[in-house]
Design a protein around this motif. Structure first.
Motif, PDB file in Angstrom:
ATOM      1  N   PHE A  34      -9.809   9.113  -2.383  1.00  0.00           N
ATOM      2  CA  PHE A  34      -8.396   9.397  -2.217  1.00  0.00           C
ATOM      3  C   PHE A  34      -8.067   9.382  -0.726  1.00  0.00           C
ATOM      4  CE2 PHE A  34      -9.951  11.248  -6.061  1.00  0.00           C
ATOM      5  CZ  PHE A  34      -8.940  11.111  -7.000  1.00  0.00           C
ATOM      6  N   GLY A  35      -7.086   8.584  -0.344  1.00  0.00           N
ATOM      7  CA  GLY A  35      -6.712   8.492   1.058  1.00  0.00           C
ATOM      8  C   GLY A  35      -6.011   9.742   1.554  1.00  0.00           C
ATOM      9  N   LYS A  36      -6.164  10.021   2.811  1.00  0.00           N
ATOM     10  CA  LYS A  36      -5.567  11.208   3.405  1.00  0.00           C
ATOM     11  C   LYS A  36      -4.054  11.049   3.548  1.00  0.00           C
ATOM     12  CE  LYS A  36      -6.016   9.802   8.252  1.00  0.00           C
ATOM     13  NZ  LYS A  36      -6.560  10.164   9.581  1.00  0.00           N
ATOM     14  N   SER A  37      -3.372  12.177   3.698  1.00  0.00           N
ATOM     15  CA  SER A  37      -1.954  12.181   4.054  1.00  0.00           C
ATOM     16  C   SER A  37      -1.817  12.148   5.564  1.00  0.00           C
ATOM     17  CB  SER A  37      -1.267  13.426   3.497  1.00  0.00           C
ATOM     18  OG  SER A  37      -1.307  13.445   2.088  1.00  0.00           O
ATOM     19  N   TYR A  38      -0.698  11.611   6.018  1.00  0.00           N
ATOM     20  CA  TYR A  38      -0.394  11.578   7.448  1.00  0.00           C
ATOM     21  C   TYR A  38       0.798  12.489   7.708  1.00  0.00           C
ATOM     22  CZ  TYR A  38      -3.254   7.302   7.833  1.00  0.00           C
ATOM     23  OH  TYR A  38      -4.272   6.389   7.810  1.00  0.00           O
ATOM     24  N   ALA A  39       0.632  13.468   8.571  1.00  0.00           N
ATOM     25  CA  ALA A  39       1.729  14.357   8.939  1.00  0.00           C
ATOM     26  C   ALA A  39       1.486  14.856  10.353  1.00  0.00           C
ATOM     27  CB  ALA A  39       1.830  15.538   7.967  1.00  0.00           C
ATOM     28  N   VAL A  62       0.868  -1.182   0.000  1.00  0.00           N
ATOM     29  CA  VAL A  62       0.000   0.000   0.000  1.00  0.00           C
ATOM     30  C   VAL A  62       0.900   1.226   0.000  1.00  0.00           C
ATOM     31  CG1 VAL A  62      -1.963  -1.092   1.120  1.00  0.00           C
ATOM     32  CG2 VAL A  62      -0.209   0.002   2.519  1.00  0.00           C
ATOM     33  N   SER A  63       0.469   2.263  -0.684  1.00  0.00           N
ATOM     34  CA  SER A  63       1.218   3.522  -0.731  1.00  0.00           C
ATOM     35  C   SER A  63       0.598   4.510   0.257  1.00  0.00           C
ATOM     36  CB  SER A  63       1.183   4.121  -2.134  1.00  0.00           C
ATOM     37  OG  SER A  63       1.715   3.223  -3.081  1.00  0.00           O
ATOM     38  N   ARG A  64       1.457   5.270   0.902  1.00  0.00           N
ATOM     39  CA  ARG A  64       0.987   6.279   1.844  1.00  0.00           C
ATOM     40  C   ARG A  64       1.918   7.496   1.815  1.00  0.00           C
ATOM     41  NH1 ARG A  64      -2.754   3.470   1.794  1.00  0.00           N
ATOM     42  NH2 ARG A  64      -4.032   2.629   3.505  1.00  0.00           N
ATOM     43  N   SER A  65       1.328   8.668   2.022  1.00  0.00           N
ATOM     44  CA  SER A  65       2.101   9.884   2.253  1.00  0.00           C
ATOM     45  C   SER A  65       2.194  10.069   3.762  1.00  0.00           C
ATOM     46  CB  SER A  65       1.415  11.089   1.602  1.00  0.00           C
ATOM     47  OG  SER A  65       1.340  10.930   0.204  1.00  0.00           O
ATOM     48  N   ILE A  66       3.376   9.806   4.312  1.00  0.00           N
ATOM     49  CA  ILE A  66       3.574   9.817   5.764  1.00  0.00           C
ATOM     50  C   ILE A  66       4.778  10.691   6.083  1.00  0.00           C
ATOM     51  CG2 ILE A  66       3.982   8.427   7.830  1.00  0.00           C
ATOM     52  CD1 ILE A  66       2.895   6.005   6.299  1.00  0.00           C
ATOM     53  N   PHE A  67       4.563  11.709   6.925  1.00  0.00           N
ATOM     54  CA  PHE A  67       5.647  12.618   7.263  1.00  0.00           C
ATOM     55  C   PHE A  67       5.683  12.815   8.776  1.00  0.00           C
ATOM     56  CE2 PHE A  67       4.030  13.755   3.060  1.00  0.00           C
ATOM     57  CZ  PHE A  67       5.183  13.537   2.298  1.00  0.00           C
ATOM     58  N   ALA A  68       6.791  12.414   9.376  1.00  0.00           N
ATOM     59  CA  ALA A  68       7.004  12.651  10.805  1.00  0.00           C
ATOM     60  C   ALA A  68       7.556  14.063  10.979  1.00  0.00           C
ATOM     61  CB  ALA A  68       7.969  11.621  11.368  1.00  0.00           C
ATOM     62  N   LEU A  69       6.877  14.872  11.735  1.00  0.00           N
ATOM     63  CA  LEU A  69       7.288  16.264  11.932  1.00  0.00           C
ATOM     64  C   LEU A  69       8.242  16.328  13.120  1.00  0.00           C
ATOM     65  CD1 LEU A  69       3.819  18.027  11.448  1.00  0.00           C
ATOM     66  CD2 LEU A  69       5.497  17.314   9.715  1.00  0.00           C
ATOM     67  N   VAL A  70       9.530  16.335  12.822  1.00  0.00           N
ATOM     68  CA  VAL A  70      10.524  16.289  13.895  1.00  0.00           C
ATOM     69  C   VAL A  70      11.410  17.529  13.941  1.00  0.00           C
ATOM     70  CG1 VAL A  70      10.544  13.765  13.891  1.00  0.00           C
ATOM     71  CG2 VAL A  70      12.206  15.011  12.478  1.00  0.00           C
ATOM     72  N   ASN A  71      11.226  18.438  12.976  1.00  0.00           N
ATOM     73  CA  ASN A  71      11.980  19.696  13.028  1.00  0.00           C
ATOM     74  C   ASN A  71      11.166  20.801  12.348  1.00  0.00           C
ATOM     75  OD1 ASN A  71      12.396  19.532  10.207  1.00  0.00           O
ATOM     76  ND2 ASN A  71      14.350  18.472  10.465  1.00  0.00           N
ATOM     77  N   ASP A  72      11.678  21.997  12.386  1.00  0.00           N
ATOM     78  CA  ASP A  72      10.940  23.145  11.850  1.00  0.00           C
ATOM     79  C   ASP A  72      10.731  23.035  10.343  1.00  0.00           C
ATOM     80  OD1 ASP A  72      10.736  24.231  14.353  1.00  0.00           O
ATOM     81  OD2 ASP A  72      12.468  25.584  14.113  1.00  0.00           O
ATOM     82  N   GLN A  73      11.704  22.474   9.653  1.00  0.00           N
ATOM     83  CA  GLN A  73      11.563  22.332   8.200  1.00  0.00           C
ATOM     84  C   GLN A  73      10.413  21.394   7.858  1.00  0.00           C
ATOM     85  OE1 GLN A  73      14.966  20.655   6.105  1.00  0.00           O
ATOM     86  NE2 GLN A  73      14.587  21.981   4.346  1.00  0.00           N
ATOM     87  N   LEU A  87       7.237  23.263   8.326  1.00  0.00           N
ATOM     88  CA  LEU A  87       7.033  24.241   7.258  1.00  0.00           C
ATOM     89  C   LEU A  87       6.469  23.580   6.008  1.00  0.00           C
ATOM     90  CD1 LEU A  87       7.463  27.104   6.050  1.00  0.00           C
ATOM     91  CD2 LEU A  87       9.785  26.356   5.428  1.00  0.00           C
ATOM     92  N   TYR A  88       7.052  22.434   5.619  1.00  0.00           N
ATOM     93  CA  TYR A  88       6.624  21.752   4.400  1.00  0.00           C
ATOM     94  C   TYR A  88       5.279  21.046   4.564  1.00  0.00           C
ATOM     95  CZ  TYR A  88      11.211  22.308   2.116  1.00  0.00           C
ATOM     96  OH  TYR A  88      12.349  22.806   1.515  1.00  0.00           O
ATOM     97  N   PHE A  89       5.073  20.356   5.685  1.00  0.00           N
ATOM     98  CA  PHE A  89       3.958  19.415   5.784  1.00  0.00           C
ATOM     99  C   PHE A  89       3.060  19.615   7.001  1.00  0.00           C
ATOM    100  CE2 PHE A  89       7.523  17.190   3.671  1.00  0.00           C
ATOM    101  CZ  PHE A  89       6.970  17.098   2.404  1.00  0.00           C
ATOM    102  N   GLY A  90       3.262  20.697   7.740  1.00  0.00           N
ATOM    103  CA  GLY A  90       2.509  20.888   8.961  1.00  0.00           C
ATOM    104  C   GLY A  90       1.012  20.942   8.780  1.00  0.00           C
ATOM    105  N   ASN A  91       0.542  21.364   7.610  1.00  0.00           N
ATOM    106  CA  ASN A  91      -0.901  21.456   7.380  1.00  0.00           C
ATOM    107  C   ASN A  91      -1.499  20.206   6.757  1.00  0.00           C
ATOM    108  OD1 ASN A  91      -1.185  24.105   8.371  1.00  0.00           O
ATOM    109  ND2 ASN A  91      -0.457  24.951   6.423  1.00  0.00           N
ATOM    110  N   GLN A  92      -0.668  19.286   6.273  1.00  0.00           N
ATOM    111  CA  GLN A  92      -1.201  18.122   5.574  1.00  0.00           C
ATOM    112  C   GLN A  92      -1.880  17.133   6.511  1.00  0.00           C
ATOM    113  OE1 GLN A  92       1.004  16.134   2.564  1.00  0.00           O
ATOM    114  NE2 GLN A  92       1.846  18.003   1.681  1.00  0.00           N
ATOM    115  N   GLY A  93      -1.439  17.070   7.757  1.00  0.00           N
ATOM    116  CA  GLY A  93      -2.012  16.117   8.681  1.00  0.00           C
ATOM    117  C   GLY A  93      -3.455  16.404   9.043  1.00  0.00           C
ATOM    118  N   LYS A  94      -3.943  17.582   8.701  1.00  0.00           N
ATOM    119  CA  LYS A  94      -5.334  17.938   8.993  1.00  0.00           C
ATOM    120  C   LYS A  94      -6.279  17.450   7.905  1.00  0.00           C
ATOM    121  CE  LYS A  94      -3.651  22.159  11.237  1.00  0.00           C
ATOM    122  NZ  LYS A  94      -3.638  23.645  11.196  1.00  0.00           N
ATOM    123  N   ALA A  95      -5.743  16.919   6.838  1.00  0.00           N
ATOM    124  CA  ALA A  95      -6.567  16.502   5.709  1.00  0.00           C
ATOM    125  C   ALA A  95      -7.345  15.233   6.034  1.00  0.00           C
ATOM    126  CB  ALA A  95      -5.692  16.280   4.479  1.00  0.00           C
ATOM    127  N   ALA A  96      -8.395  14.998   5.265  1.00  0.00           N
ATOM    128  CA  ALA A  96      -9.206  13.792   5.395  1.00  0.00           C
ATOM    129  C   ALA A  96      -9.314  13.138   4.022  1.00  0.00           C
ATOM    130  CB  ALA A  96     -10.587  14.146   5.932  1.00  0.00           C
TER     131      ALA A  96
END
Length: 340
Positions: free
Chosen positions: A282-287, A245-256, A259-268
């Protein structure tokens, strides 16, 4: 335990914020990323295939180059549009790439997805037969590709050849033993997942599928995977199926990251049409920060059903940042979820 790979769309554009501004940038960075991913413990390097676009297209030169510079990582596609392919030539290309990589090719194929142009396969010289759809043409080519990968001779030899022939009918060369068992089908519906199982292909399920019952994406995808596994069992194959399975998964561990993905985790999940008469989900992104990300991913039923997770990556942000993305998953997320 799960295999963890990356899936790159291979974009490039002359944009000031991009690290990949040309085809050369994207191709060479793809090789470098695969090498680096192997070094940090990633299991697979997979690439999308799109024509008439500033994205990766014909995959076999890239797969061969990666195979020559790595030694362990699986190398694959997700997916090759069979409507554009000559199945016999593809057997030769795939056999050569698999031999160069010493048997690490994992080829994802499918009947294709929406394109940049209208009926682009016609420009490549292919036409469906009368009464045949382009999707049926793609599946028919896939079956011919599978048949010729078996390595059984089928071509009548010339009685006066340039070089001596072995006895009997001739097969395509180079033949790579075992490659037939490492072909995957990208299925957007339950019906084509069953078809893939019946024909002995592994299953690739992406971040979208046709909406078949209105349930959340991860539940529909998990149902698809269970249906596929049951069909595989019913077909009586003597090997185990694999499912990615494919997923967009981003662990937010620093400011960068934020900046890039902080708003994506709110998606559904979202709905739309990739074909005029078929609604898709379309599946949601995880961030999110690691703790929250772990909790969210633990609820994803489709990930639980799969043995391989392909992490979609923003290749235009460059090799170093994508290594950071992958490293963060390996360090903070995978151990807590039992993927490692």
């Amino acid at each position: 335990m799960k295999k963890i790979g990356f899936l790159s769309f291979g974009h490039w554009a002359n944009h000031p914020s991009y690290k990949a501004r040309t085809a050369s940038d994207t191709l060479l960075q793809s090789i470098d990323l695969a090498v680096a991913a192997e070094e940090i413990g990633i299991d697979g390097a997979y690439f999308r295939v799109h024509h008439f676009a500033q994205q990766l297209a014909s995959p076999f030169p890239l797969l061969s180059a990666i195979g020559a510079k790595t030694s362990k990582i699986e190398i694959g596609t997700g997916v090759i549009d069979m409507r554009y392919e000559n199945p016999l030539y593809m057997v030769e290309d795939a056999g050569a790439a698999d031999i160069i990589s010493e048997g690490r090719l994992q080829l994802g194929i499918s009947r294709g997805s929406p394109e940049q142009v209208i009926d682009g396969w016609r420009s490549f010289g292919y036409e469906p037969l009368e009464g045949e759809t382009d999707a049926n043409m793609g599946r028919k080519k896939a079956l011919e590709f599978l048949e010729r990968l078996d390595g059984v001779g089928f071509a009548e030899p010339n009685p006066y050849p340039m070089f001596p022939n072995p006895p009997g009918l001739l097969r395509l060369e180079p033949h790579s033993e075992g490659l037939r068992d490492r072909i995957w089908w990208g299925a957007a519906s339950n019906a084509t997942a069953i078809w893939a199982a019946e024909n002995g292909m592994h299953l690739q399920s992406s971040t979208l599928k046709f909406d078949e019952n209105g349930k959340p994406f991860h539940i529909q995808q998990a149902e698809q995977i269970r249906i596929y596994k049951e069909a595989w069992k019913k077909a009586g194959h003597n090997r185990e199926p694999r499912v990615s399975v494919s997923r967009s998964i981003f662990a937010l561990v620093n400011d960068q990251d934020k900046l890039y993905f902080g708003n994506q985790g709110k998606a559904a999940d979202s709905f739309g049409y990739i074909e005029s008469d078929k609604r898709a989900i379309f599946g949601k992104s995880y961030a999110a920060e690691p703790d929250k990300l772990i909790a969210e991913l633990a609820q994803d039923e489709a990930i639980q059903e799969a043995d391989t997770v392909l992490l979609t990556i923003p290749n235009t942000l460059g090799v170093d940042y994508n290594v950071h993305i992958l490293s963060s998953i390996l360090k903070y997320i995978a151990p807590e979820l039992g993927w490692r």
